[in-house]
Design an enzyme around this catalytic site. Structure first.
Site, PDB file in Angstrom:
ATOM      1  N   ARG A 104      76.733  -9.124  49.998  1.00  0.00           N
ATOM      2  CA  ARG A 104      77.040  -7.892  50.383  1.00  0.00           C
ATOM      3  C   ARG A 104      78.612  -7.701  50.185  1.00  0.00           C
ATOM      4  NH1 ARG A 104      76.511  -3.725  49.912  1.00  0.00           N
ATOM      5  NH2 ARG A 104      74.147  -4.257  50.563  1.00  0.00           N
ATOM      6  N   LYS A 139      96.627   7.800  49.371  1.00  0.00           N
ATOM      7  CA  LYS A 139      95.676   8.080  50.537  1.00  0.00           C
ATOM      8  C   LYS A 139      94.583   6.887  50.264  1.00  0.00           C
ATOM      9  CE  LYS A 139      96.989  12.673  51.577  1.00  0.00           C
ATOM     10  NZ  LYS A 139      96.708  14.093  51.537  1.00  0.00           N
ATOM     11  N   LYS A 171     109.467  14.693  51.147  1.00  0.00           N
ATOM     12  CA  LYS A 171     108.624  15.740  51.377  1.00  0.00           C
ATOM     13  C   LYS A 171     109.275  16.775  52.546  1.00  0.00           C
ATOM     14  CE  LYS A 171     104.202  14.378  51.914  1.00  0.00           C
ATOM     15  NZ  LYS A 171     103.390  14.934  50.864  1.00  0.00           N
ATOM     16  N   GLU A 201     109.160  17.715  47.089  1.00  0.00           N
ATOM     17  CA  GLU A 201     108.112  18.622  47.442  1.00  0.00           C
ATOM     18  C   GLU A 201     108.350  20.162  47.751  1.00  0.00           C
ATOM     19  OE1 GLU A 201     104.432  17.383  49.992  1.00  0.00           O
ATOM     20  OE2 GLU A 201     105.619  18.663  51.254  1.00  0.00           O
ATOM     21  N   ASP A 222     103.241  22.267  46.409  1.00  0.00           N
ATOM     22  CA  ASP A 222     102.393  21.655  47.465  1.00  0.00           C
ATOM     23  C   ASP A 222     101.616  23.168  47.799  1.00  0.00           C
ATOM     24  OD1 ASP A 222     100.946  20.174  49.573  1.00  0.00           O
ATOM     25  OD2 ASP A 222     102.170  21.020  50.965  1.00  0.00           O
TER      26      ASP A 222
END
Length: 287
Positions: A104, A139, A171, A201, A222
């Site tokens: 597994r 992410k 950002k 960004e 963005d």
């Protein structure tokens, strides 16, 4: 993979990933495997039930050899190879108990990383013939970042920064907290080592112009519409030439990724490469 190797030893990462996976699955022991005689040796095959890009063979193999070093695995394909439904990927020979215990965890790695590579390849194929590249993001699944970023490269994509430590991405919240685009970029250049890239960004063409005026050389566009992307590329090439790297991000799908690439952006970053994953259907069967 080259960037990952520069920052980390992938072999150490594989060992650590596999140790954690086996520890959480086995605990104090595999009770069901005790049904099998301890001296029984068998052969098994792993088969793919769907078309895919193979990835994760080193993680898979490490799960088995960690439990029984005498286990042998013969691979018929290597990472980054395209495989077709019902093809045999490998043959495994060794102690039956250890093979069942490792099954597994080994398949989890192989199914997940093949899924990342497969999805990346779909996006790369969709923009074939353009000058744009597909890149990943941060992410990723906790604890599996390097593994997933390696899988992206097997699918033909490129890695963005590995983590917060090897690149500066300014950002919206950073801009607000720093007091604006100019002070944010100015401070970033003051603290960045020579080998650390700086990207900012922006959300409008006006912010793009402000960022370039402030010395930005790498800009993340963005959630721009296609029309806004075309305007951004046209303005940048007219006023700053090719020295500015433009990256599109936000709401990128297989249906629109080619249109985004055709606007002329240099890169397209997609969080879904490593975040929205459906495991490739693989199975292991004893012969």
């Amino acid at each position: 993979m080259d960037k990952i190797k520069k920052v980390h030893d992938l072999h150490d990462e594989i060992r650590d990933n596999v140790q954690r996976a086996l520890r959480e699955d086995i605990g104090n022991g595999d009770l069901t495997a005790l049904l099998i005689p301890s001296d029984r040796t068998l052969k098994a095959t792993v088969i793919t039930r769907e078309n895919a890009v193979l990835c994760g063979t080193q993680w898979f193999e490490a799960c088995f050899t960690a439990l029984a070093p005498e286990i042998t695995i013969e691979w018929f394909f290597k990472d980054a190879d395209r495989v077709q439904v019902n093809q045999i990927l490998c043959e495994i020979t060794g102690p039956a108990r250890a093979m069942l215990t490792a099954e597994r965890s080994g398949l989890n790695f192989l199914q997940l990383l093949s899924a990342v590579a497969t999805q990346t390849r779909q996006f790369v194929d969709a923009i074939a013939g353009t000058n744009t590249v597909i890149v990943d993001t941060r992410k990723t699944l906790p604890g599996l970042r390097l593994a997933q970023k390696y899988a992206v490269t097997c699918g033909g994509g490129m890695n963005h920064r590995v983590g917060l430590y090897d690149g500066i991405l300014i950002k919206e919240n950073h801009i607000i907290a720093a007091g604006g685009i100019l002070p944010a970029l100015t401070h970033a250049r003051e603290i960045a080592a020579p080998n650390v890239f700086i990207q900012i960004e922006v959300e409008t063409v006006q912010q793009l112009q402000e960022a370039i005026a402030a010395g930005a050389t790498m800009v993340l566009l963005d959630n721009f519409s296609l029309a806004q992307l075309r305007d951004a590329v046209a303005w940048t090439r007219q006023h700053a030439g090719q020295r500015i790297i433009l990256e599109a991000s936000g709401n990128i799908t297989l249906e629109n990724v080619r249109q985004v690439a055709e606007t002329g952006v240099d890169r397209i970053s997609i969080g879904g490469l490593t975040k929205n994953i459906q495991a490739v259907d693989l199975s292991m069967r004893f012969v």
